[in-house]
Design a protein around this motif. Structure first.
Motif, PDB file in Angstrom:
ATOM      1  N   ASP A   1       0.814  -1.208   0.000  1.00 48.62           N
ATOM      2  CA  ASP A   1       0.000   0.000   0.000  1.00 48.62           C
ATOM      3  C   ASP A   1       0.855   1.269   0.000  1.00 48.62           C
ATOM      4  OD1 ASP A   1       0.929   0.122   2.629  1.00 48.62           O
ATOM      5  OD2 ASP A   1      -1.030  -0.073   3.553  1.00 48.62           O
ATOM      6  N   LEU A   6       4.577  -2.659   6.871  1.00 46.63           N
ATOM      7  CA  LEU A   6       3.959  -3.918   6.462  1.00 46.63           C
ATOM      8  C   LEU A   6       3.129  -4.474   7.603  1.00 46.63           C
ATOM      9  CD1 LEU A   6       7.135  -5.579   4.917  1.00 46.63           C
ATOM     10  CD2 LEU A   6       5.172  -4.719   3.640  1.00 46.63           C
ATOM     11  N   SER A   7       1.942  -4.934   7.273  1.00 47.41           N
ATOM     12  CA  SER A   7       1.142  -5.623   8.275  1.00 47.41           C
ATOM     13  C   SER A   7       1.399  -7.120   8.135  1.00 47.41           C
ATOM     14  CB  SER A   7      -0.342  -5.332   8.072  1.00 47.41           C
ATOM     15  OG  SER A   7      -0.814  -5.970   6.901  1.00 47.41           O
ATOM     16  N   GLN A   9      -0.813  -9.299   7.813  1.00 40.86           N
ATOM     17  CA  GLN A   9      -1.704  -9.771   6.753  1.00 40.86           C
ATOM     18  C   GLN A   9      -1.074  -9.575   5.377  1.00 40.86           C
ATOM     19  OE1 GLN A   9      -2.726  -7.567   9.162  1.00 40.86           O
ATOM     20  NE2 GLN A   9      -4.159  -8.788  10.372  1.00 40.86           N
ATOM     21  N   GLU A  10      -0.422  -8.422   5.161  1.00 43.89           N
ATOM     22  CA  GLU A  10       0.231  -8.158   3.875  1.00 43.89           C
ATOM     23  C   GLU A  10       1.361  -9.150   3.620  1.00 43.89           C
ATOM     24  OE1 GLU A  10      -0.077  -3.390   3.097  1.00 43.89           O
ATOM     25  OE2 GLU A  10       1.224  -4.038   4.732  1.00 43.89           O
ATOM     26  N   VAL A  11       2.155  -9.397   4.649  1.00 47.09           N
ATOM     27  CA  VAL A  11       3.296 -10.312   4.489  1.00 47.09           C
ATOM     28  C   VAL A  11       2.809 -11.720   4.195  1.00 47.09           C
ATOM     29  CG1 VAL A  11       5.245 -11.374   5.679  1.00 47.09           C
ATOM     30  CG2 VAL A  11       4.846  -8.916   5.899  1.00 47.09           C
ATOM     31  N   ALA A  13      -0.130 -12.675   2.994  1.00 44.95           N
ATOM     32  CA  ALA A  13      -0.809 -12.718   1.692  1.00 44.95           C
ATOM     33  C   ALA A  13       0.213 -12.765   0.559  1.00 44.95           C
ATOM     34  CB  ALA A  13      -1.739 -11.516   1.538  1.00 44.95           C
ATOM     35  N   ALA A  14       1.277 -11.977   0.679  1.00 39.31           N
ATOM     36  CA  ALA A  14       2.323 -11.994  -0.340  1.00 39.31           C
ATOM     37  C   ALA A  14       2.985 -13.367  -0.402  1.00 39.31           C
ATOM     38  CB  ALA A  14       3.356 -10.907  -0.042  1.00 39.31           C
ATOM     39  N   VAL A  49       2.110  -4.322  12.849  1.00 35.70           N
ATOM     40  CA  VAL A  49       2.722  -3.568  11.751  1.00 35.70           C
ATOM     41  C   VAL A  49       4.205  -3.360  12.057  1.00 35.70           C
ATOM     42  CG1 VAL A  49       2.710  -1.373  10.485  1.00 35.70           C
ATOM     43  CG2 VAL A  49       0.559  -2.354  11.283  1.00 35.70           C
ATOM     44  N   GLN A  52       8.901  -1.411   6.764  1.00 36.51           N
ATOM     45  CA  GLN A  52       9.396  -2.206   5.642  1.00 36.51           C
ATOM     46  C   GLN A  52      10.921  -2.346   5.712  1.00 36.51           C
ATOM     47  OE1 GLN A  52       8.140  -0.578   1.905  1.00 36.51           O
ATOM     48  NE2 GLN A  52       8.624  -2.424   0.777  1.00 36.51           N
TER      49      GLN A  52
END
Length: 116
Positions: A1, A6-7, A9-11, A13-14, A49, A52
């Motif tokens: 985003d 980085l959350s 969830q983002e990590v 999901a990636a 969170v 990065q």
């Protein structure tokens, strides 16, 4: 985003959607569960969170050091923290017991006379 952070969830999901990323983590001996645990360790304030830059730095350091060694080091640190915490709890418990004993032991003015 593009937030610079980085959350979890983002990590995750990636990791789930990118086979190349999975391959890179596999080379580092990091499976999905280990990645989640590593994220939790990096997230010092527990808000889910991390920055990065911190994530990249940690991954670089992981590459330089075997993950099993890092996990062992963290477990050892946690063991030391637990020992110190137990010592503090024991001291506090002893102090509270001493205070309770003092409050429950009658003093010279609390003695009830049996003379009638």
């Amino acid at each position: 985003d593009n937030s610079g952070s980085l959350s979890v969830q983002e990590v995750m999901a990636a990791y789930d959607r990118d086979p190349r990323l999975q391959h890179i983590f596999k080379l580092l001996s990091i499976d999905r569960l280990s990645l989640y645990e590593l994220f939790e360790l990096m997230d010092a304030d527990g808000d889910g969170v991390i920055e990065q830059e911190e994530f990249i730095k940690t991954m670089y350091n992981t590459h330089k050091q075997d993950m099993r060694t890092q996990v062992m080091s963290v477990r050892l640190q946690l063991s030391h923290v637990a020992q110190r915490l137990n010592q503090k709890v024991d001291l506090l418990s002893g102090s509270l017991q001493h205070m309770a004993d003092m409050l429950l032991t009658p003093g010279p003015t609390d003695v009830v006379s049996t003379d009638l």
